[in-house]
Design a protein around this motif. Structure first.
Motif, PDB file in Angstrom:
ATOM      1  N   ASP A   1      41.322  24.294 -13.544  1.00 30.12           N
ATOM      2  CA  ASP A   1      42.616  23.867 -13.028  1.00 30.12           C
ATOM      3  C   ASP A   1      42.415  23.060 -11.746  1.00 30.12           C
ATOM      4  OD1 ASP A   1      43.841  25.232 -15.078  1.00 30.12           O
ATOM      5  OD2 ASP A   1      44.087  27.074 -13.912  1.00 30.12           O
ATOM      6  N   LYS A   2      43.428  22.278 -11.419  1.00 31.25           N
ATOM      7  CA  LYS A   2      43.422  21.474 -10.194  1.00 31.25           C
ATOM      8  C   LYS A   2      42.202  20.553 -10.123  1.00 31.25           C
ATOM      9  CE  LYS A   2      45.996  25.027  -7.669  1.00 31.25           C
ATOM     10  NZ  LYS A   2      46.006  25.949  -6.512  1.00 31.25           N
ATOM     11  N   GLU A   3      41.744  20.081 -11.319  1.00 33.10           N
ATOM     12  CA  GLU A   3      40.664  19.106 -11.433  1.00 33.10           C
ATOM     13  C   GLU A   3      39.333  19.603 -10.883  1.00 33.10           C
ATOM     14  OE1 GLU A   3      41.973  15.443  -9.710  1.00 33.10           O
ATOM     15  OE2 GLU A   3      43.508  15.114 -11.234  1.00 33.10           O
ATOM     16  N   HIS A   4      39.177  20.923 -10.773  1.00 30.20           N
ATOM     17  CA  HIS A   4      37.886  21.454 -10.330  1.00 30.20           C
ATOM     18  C   HIS A   4      36.903  21.442 -11.491  1.00 30.20           C
ATOM     19  CE1 HIS A   4      35.201  23.770  -7.717  1.00 30.20           C
ATOM     20  NE2 HIS A   4      34.847  24.422  -8.809  1.00 30.20           N
ATOM     21  N   ILE A   5      35.658  21.047 -11.218  1.00 28.67           N
ATOM     22  CA  ILE A   5      34.616  20.984 -12.237  1.00 28.67           C
ATOM     23  C   ILE A   5      33.587  22.071 -11.936  1.00 28.67           C
ATOM     24  CG2 ILE A   5      32.811  19.570 -13.287  1.00 28.67           C
ATOM     25  CD1 ILE A   5      34.455  17.115 -12.448  1.00 28.67           C
ATOM     26  N   PHE A   6      33.391  22.968 -12.904  1.00 24.06           N
ATOM     27  CA  PHE A   6      32.434  24.055 -12.758  1.00 24.06           C
ATOM     28  C   PHE A   6      31.097  23.669 -13.373  1.00 24.06           C
ATOM     29  CE2 PHE A   6      36.593  26.155 -12.826  1.00 24.06           C
ATOM     30  CZ  PHE A   6      36.497  26.986 -11.717  1.00 24.06           C
ATOM     31  N   LEU A   7      30.019  23.988 -12.662  1.00 24.88           N
ATOM     32  CA  LEU A   7      28.669  23.767 -13.164  1.00 24.88           C
ATOM     33  C   LEU A   7      28.248  24.935 -14.057  1.00 24.88           C
ATOM     34  CD1 LEU A   7      26.959  22.555  -9.856  1.00 24.88           C
ATOM     35  CD2 LEU A   7      27.828  21.140 -11.731  1.00 24.88           C
ATOM     36  N   PRO A   8      27.247  24.723 -14.918  1.00 25.90           N
ATOM     37  CA  PRO A   8      26.787  25.823 -15.776  1.00 25.90           C
ATOM     38  C   PRO A   8      26.406  27.079 -14.999  1.00 25.90           C
ATOM     39  CG  PRO A   8      25.857  23.762 -16.542  1.00 25.90           C
ATOM     40  CD  PRO A   8      26.577  23.454 -15.255  1.00 25.90           C
ATOM     41  N   SER A   9      25.845  26.918 -13.812  1.00 27.71           N
ATOM     42  CA  SER A   9      25.466  28.085 -13.012  1.00 27.71           C
ATOM     43  C   SER A   9      26.665  28.956 -12.668  1.00 27.71           C
ATOM     44  CB  SER A   9      24.773  27.635 -11.719  1.00 27.71           C
ATOM     45  OG  SER A   9      25.626  26.781 -10.958  1.00 27.71           O
ATOM     46  N   GLU A  10      27.870  28.373 -12.759  1.00 29.94           N
ATOM     47  CA  GLU A  10      29.078  29.115 -12.430  1.00 29.94           C
ATOM     48  C   GLU A  10      29.729  29.776 -13.636  1.00 29.94           C
ATOM     49  OE1 GLU A  10      31.396  26.969  -9.012  1.00 29.94           O
ATOM     50  OE2 GLU A  10      30.539  25.404 -10.302  1.00 29.94           O
ATOM     51  N   PHE A  11      29.417  29.301 -14.854  1.00 29.18           N
ATOM     52  CA  PHE A  11      30.106  29.877 -16.021  1.00 29.18           C
ATOM     53  C   PHE A  11      29.188  30.405 -17.117  1.00 29.18           C
ATOM     54  CE2 PHE A  11      30.005  25.264 -17.054  1.00 29.18           C
ATOM     55  CZ  PHE A  11      29.462  25.280 -18.334  1.00 29.18           C
ATOM     56  N   LEU A  12      27.891  30.157 -17.049  1.00 32.79           N
ATOM     57  CA  LEU A  12      27.011  30.627 -18.121  1.00 32.79           C
ATOM     58  C   LEU A  12      26.906  32.149 -18.167  1.00 32.79           C
ATOM     59  CD1 LEU A  12      24.040  28.090 -18.312  1.00 32.79           C
ATOM     60  CD2 LEU A  12      25.955  28.387 -19.873  1.00 32.79           C
ATOM     61  N   THR A  13      27.077  32.804 -17.030  1.00 26.82           N
ATOM     62  CA  THR A  13      27.072  34.265 -17.025  1.00 26.82           C
ATOM     63  C   THR A  13      28.182  34.817 -17.918  1.00 26.82           C
ATOM     64  OG1 THR A  13      26.182  34.325 -14.781  1.00 26.82           O
ATOM     65  CG2 THR A  13      27.218  36.331 -15.588  1.00 26.82           C
ATOM     66  N   ILE A  14      29.337  34.166 -17.861  1.00 31.54           N
ATOM     67  CA  ILE A  14      30.464  34.574 -18.708  1.00 31.54           C
ATOM     68  C   ILE A  14      30.121  34.361 -20.177  1.00 31.54           C
ATOM     69  CG2 ILE A  14      32.874  34.075 -19.305  1.00 31.54           C
ATOM     70  CD1 ILE A  14      33.201  33.187 -16.343  1.00 31.54           C
ATOM     71  N   VAL A  15      29.526  33.222 -20.486  1.00 30.34           N
ATOM     72  CA  VAL A  15      29.134  32.913 -21.863  1.00 30.34           C
ATOM     73  C   VAL A  15      28.170  33.973 -22.392  1.00 30.34           C
ATOM     74  CG1 VAL A  15      27.908  31.255 -23.326  1.00 30.34           C
ATOM     75  CG2 VAL A  15      29.525  30.440 -21.589  1.00 30.34           C
ATOM     76  N   GLU A  16      27.207  34.362 -21.563  1.00 30.85           N
ATOM     77  CA  GLU A  16      26.228  35.359 -21.983  1.00 30.85           C
ATOM     78  C   GLU A  16      26.865  36.733 -22.132  1.00 30.85           C
ATOM     79  OE1 GLU A  16      23.365  34.907 -18.908  1.00 30.85           O
ATOM     80  OE2 GLU A  16      22.589  33.009 -19.708  1.00 30.85           O
ATOM     81  N   GLN A  17      27.750  37.089 -21.222  1.00 30.15           N
ATOM     82  CA  GLN A  17      28.420  38.385 -21.304  1.00 30.15           C
ATOM     83  C   GLN A  17      29.272  38.504 -22.565  1.00 30.15           C
ATOM     84  OE1 GLN A  17      30.568  38.521 -17.596  1.00 30.15           O
ATOM     85  NE2 GLN A  17      28.855  39.424 -16.461  1.00 30.15           N
ATOM     86  N   LYS A  18      29.899  37.399 -22.952  1.00 29.77           N
ATOM     87  CA  LYS A  18      30.769  37.393 -24.130  1.00 29.77           C
ATOM     88  C   LYS A  18      29.998  37.118 -25.424  1.00 29.77           C
ATOM     89  CE  LYS A  18      34.666  37.694 -21.708  1.00 29.77           C
ATOM     90  NZ  LYS A  18      35.599  38.834 -21.809  1.00 29.77           N
ATOM     91  N   ASN A  19      28.683  36.870 -25.283  1.00 31.23           N
ATOM     92  CA  ASN A  19      27.844  36.545 -26.436  1.00 31.23           C
ATOM     93  C   ASN A  19      28.336  35.279 -27.141  1.00 31.23           C
ATOM     94  OD1 ASN A  19      25.577  37.008 -28.052  1.00 31.23           O
ATOM     95  ND2 ASN A  19      26.744  38.189 -29.565  1.00 31.23           N
ATOM     96  N   TRP A  20      28.653  34.261 -26.324  1.00 29.56           N
ATOM     97  CA  TRP A  20      29.163  32.996 -26.838  1.00 29.56           C
ATOM     98  C   TRP A  20      28.114  31.883 -26.781  1.00 29.56           C
ATOM     99  CZ3 TRP A  20      34.332  33.229 -23.619  1.00 29.56           C
ATOM    100  CH2 TRP A  20      35.225  34.100 -24.250  1.00 29.56           C
ATOM    101  N   ASN A  21      26.844  32.244 -26.643  1.00 28.57           N
ATOM    102  CA  ASN A  21      25.802  31.224 -26.495  1.00 28.57           C
ATOM    103  C   ASN A  21      25.768  30.263 -27.677  1.00 28.57           C
ATOM    104  OD1 ASN A  21      24.911  33.883 -25.133  1.00 28.57           O
ATOM    105  ND2 ASN A  21      23.656  32.349 -24.099  1.00 28.57           N
ATOM    106  N   GLU A  22      25.792  30.823 -28.892  1.00 27.26           N
ATOM    107  CA  GLU A  22      25.725  29.969 -30.074  1.00 27.26           C
ATOM    108  C   GLU A  22      26.964  29.091 -30.184  1.00 27.26           C
ATOM    109  OE1 GLU A  22      25.247  30.265 -34.958  1.00 27.26           O
ATOM    110  OE2 GLU A  22      25.014  32.055 -33.712  1.00 27.26           O
ATOM    111  N   GLU A  23      28.127  29.668 -29.887  1.00 23.45           N
ATOM    112  CA  GLU A  23      29.366  28.880 -29.944  1.00 23.45           C
ATOM    113  C   GLU A  23      29.323  27.733 -28.943  1.00 23.45           C
ATOM    114  OE1 GLU A  23      34.219  29.427 -29.478  1.00 23.45           O
ATOM    115  OE2 GLU A  23      32.907  31.178 -29.394  1.00 23.45           O
ATOM    116  N   LEU A  24      28.818  28.002 -27.748  1.00 21.41           N
ATOM    117  CA  LEU A  24      28.737  26.950 -26.727  1.00 21.41           C
ATOM    118  C   LEU A  24      27.787  25.842 -27.172  1.00 21.41           C
ATOM    119  CD1 LEU A  24      29.363  25.812 -23.921  1.00 21.41           C
ATOM    120  CD2 LEU A  24      27.482  27.210 -23.025  1.00 21.41           C
ATOM    121  N   THR A  25      26.638  26.198 -27.738  1.00 17.83           N
ATOM    122  CA  THR A  25      25.689  25.183 -28.194  1.00 17.83           C
ATOM    123  C   THR A  25      26.299  24.327 -29.296  1.00 17.83           C
ATOM    124  OG1 THR A  25      23.802  26.576 -27.607  1.00 17.83           O
ATOM    125  CG2 THR A  25      23.398  24.795 -29.176  1.00 17.83           C
TER     126      THR A  25
END
Length: 230
Positions: A42-66
């Motif tokens: 939101d508000k045009e903020h851009i998140f780097l992978p270092s900021e959101f990959l932990t969430i991807v791993e916790q949710k087991n969304w690695n394959e979906e993200l790839t």
């Protein structure tokens, strides 16, 4: 911005590829583009992978993200005839279904546009999978990233027709840089017809040093920052 805020704003459809070129330092032309995942908040903020990959791993969304970043990048690059690469990690190469899907998508392709980037550590941990990729997809570009040592395994891998290796930032930006070590990489790549890329070129002095040492390809903010379009 806190982890909770990133988690609130994370939606897979908000993850988009940004494109950072790998440049031929002699001709100043783009060799290929590395596709980097970014989360548009939101508000045009851009998140780097270092900021959101932990969430991807916790949710087991690695394959979906790839899958998602591959499809988004492919759509953009295909019609522009752009050479492009995505990053694959240990979780990707240990996922048999994902590896099979990528091979199925490219084993009969005559195009050399698509490529994968894997770290030197991922190469070491998944070397049989890399061999499998090369056997099944001879036109797939394979790039080894974050290289810090000319290990025996790396030397063996270069005989598989690896398109490029990318020197880690600590080698490129260390003021007390070991020139003999870099010279070893230059000679190793020339002997195997492999491109040598200096990452994290952030200023003119580093660029001049790399070219003077015989490094012909580079990537970094001084050359071009990642962008949503090219």
């Amino acid at each position: 911005m806190g982890h909770h805020q990133v988690e609130v704003e994370f939606k897979m459809e908000r993850v988009v590829p940004y494109f950072q070129p790998i440049m031929n330092l002699q001709s100043n032309r783009v060799w290929r583009y590395e596709c980097l995942a970014r989360l548009l908040g939101d508000k045009e903020h851009i998140f780097l992978p270092s900021e959101f990959l932990t969430i991807v791993e916790q949710k087991n969304w690695n394959e979906e993200l790839t899958h998602h970043i591959y499809e988004q990048s492919r759509r953009y690059c295909f019609h522009r005839n752009m050479p492009w690469s995505i990053n694959l990690g240990d979780s990707d190469l240990s996922n048999e279904a994902l590896v099979a899907w990528l091979i199925h998508s490219h084993q009969d392709s005559t195009s050399t546009l698509f490529g994968i980037e894997i770290s030197q550590t991922t190469l070491q941990n998944n070397y049989p999978v890399v061999i499998h990729f090369r056997d099944k997809c001879p036109n797939l570009a394979i790039i080894v990233d974050d290289v810090s040592s000319a290990s025996d395994l790396l030397k063996e891998a270069l005989t598989l027709n690896i398109q490029a290796i990318k020197l880690c930032g600590s080698l490129v930006n260390d003021p007390s840089i070991n020139r003999s070590k870099l010279a070893e990489f230059v000679d190793l790549c020339k002997a195997n017809d492999t491109k040598l890329v200096a990452e994290h070129i952030e200023d003119e002095a580093t660029l001049d040093l790399m070219t003077s040492l015989g490094v012909d390809y580079g990537q970094g903010f001084y050359l071009s920052s990642p962008s949503a379009s090219v």
